[in-house]
Design an enzyme around this catalytic site. Structure first.
Site, PDB file in Angstrom:
ATOM      1  CG  ASP A  63     154.408   6.756  87.601  1.00 27.97           C
ATOM      2  OD1 ASP A  63     153.498   6.097  87.083  1.00 27.97           O
ATOM      3  OD2 ASP A  63     154.082   8.189  87.982  1.00 27.97           O
ATOM      4  CE1 TYR A 138     151.885   7.087  96.107  1.00 28.74           C
ATOM      5  CE2 TYR A 138     149.622   7.743  96.582  1.00 28.74           C
ATOM      6  CZ  TYR A 138     150.402   6.623  95.994  1.00 28.74           C
ATOM      7  OH  TYR A 138     150.121   6.006  94.854  1.00 28.74           O
TER       8      TYR A 138
END
Length: 310
Positions: A63, A138
């Site tokens: 994003d 992540y």
């Protein structure tokens, strides 16, 4: 160009490209009209090198504001480009090395220092950056009142008031590891499942006091990492009990719909970094994994109700 492994025309050859980027000044990964995106800048550079439009397929879309230390894409380039990439005479090199060199040069000239090309390699058509991946990892860094604020990392480290209980967050994190319907911690997309296997989730305070969350899963739903971290922050602040995230996952597995669950607590995007993507070894393993990844998971895997996953 093509999105899927194994269907590219024979006039092209497939390359894997490893890259990283600072997401601060990008409007996310995916191409958007009139907006600067990582895919847009990368594909513009490839088009200049190839003198034809090039489509890239990414391991995982990020994003706006999200960073990547080691992202992976694949693309199909014209076969007749290979001699130009290889060079001549004493400057002969592998086409993949030539692609890295040219792509670095083009991005530099186009003012894109926030994209770093790590490496490239020519791969069989069975390799698919998205579907052949077996896991993504992540990290998320967060500064609370006990952390030292470093001005050089402020663009990658959100801050909040108060002190979080790292021990409580770590205990809570261990309860959500495994195969679950992560509907309570994501924004479901049409025609996509919310069932994922969270392989590992660790929470620790680093030497400078900054709290680091490390998450590894077979894949992540939309906003899943930021929402999971947000849930753990609620635990660390005392707003939720240690068991609340696991309770919410159990409710989803029993058929709860999104409207019956608490609203998402999304953490700011700029603390999130895609660290690496894992792939199996070999062409056959890539093809097998791609076939498996394309099969939607169903809620029956969880031993719950017959609610269809989307």
């Amino acid at each position: 160009m093509t999105d899927t492994a194994g269907s590219a025309p024979p006039s092209t050859v497939r390359f894997r490209i490893d890259l990283g980027y600072d997401g601060t000044d990008f409007h996310g990964w995916a191409v958007q009209p009139e907006l600067r995106t990582v895919q847009g800048v990368l594909e513009e550079g490839l088009a200049l090198i190839c003198a034809t439009p090039v489509r890239t397929v990414v391991a995982g879309r990020t994003d706006a504001g999200v960073h990547a230390r080691r992202q992976v894409v694949h693309c199909d380039l014209p076969v007749d480009l290979l001699p130009r990439l290889a060079g001549r005479g004493a400057r002969t090199r592998e086409p993949a090395d030539g692609l890295v060199s040219r792509l670095r040069g083009v991005l530099g000239h186009r003012g894109a220092p926030d994209i770093v090309i790590h490496a490239a390699q020519q791969v069989p058509r069975a390799f698919d950056a998205r579907f052949a991946a077996v896991w993504r990892r992540y990290s998320y860094r967060l500064a609370d009142a006990d952390a030292l604020r470093d001005p050089l990392t402020v663009r990658q480290t959100p801050s909040l008031r108060g002190t979080l209980d790292v021990g409580a967050m770590q205990r809570s994190a261990q309860e959500v590891v495994g195969l679950h319907d992560f509907l309570p911690f994501c924004k479901p997309r049409p025609e996509s499942t919310t069932i994922r296997t969270l392989l590992d989730l660790q929470v620790e305070r680093e030497g400078d006091g900054v709290i680091r969350f490390d998450l590894r899963a077979d894949a992540f739903c939309h906003h899943m990492v930021r929402a999971l971290v947000g849930g753990l922050v609620r635990v660390g602040s005392g707003a939720w009990s240690v068991t609340e995230p696991a309770v919410l996952l159990a409710r989803a597995g029993q058929g709860a719909i999104r409207e019956e669950l608490p609203p998402l607590h999304l953490m700011p995007a700029h603390g999130l970094v895609l660290e690496e993507v894992g792939y199996p070894e070999g062409e056959r393993a890539w093809a097998q994994q791609a076939a498996t990844a394309r099969n939607r998971r169903r809620v029956e895997e969880l031993g719950g109700s017959a609610r269809p996953t989307i």
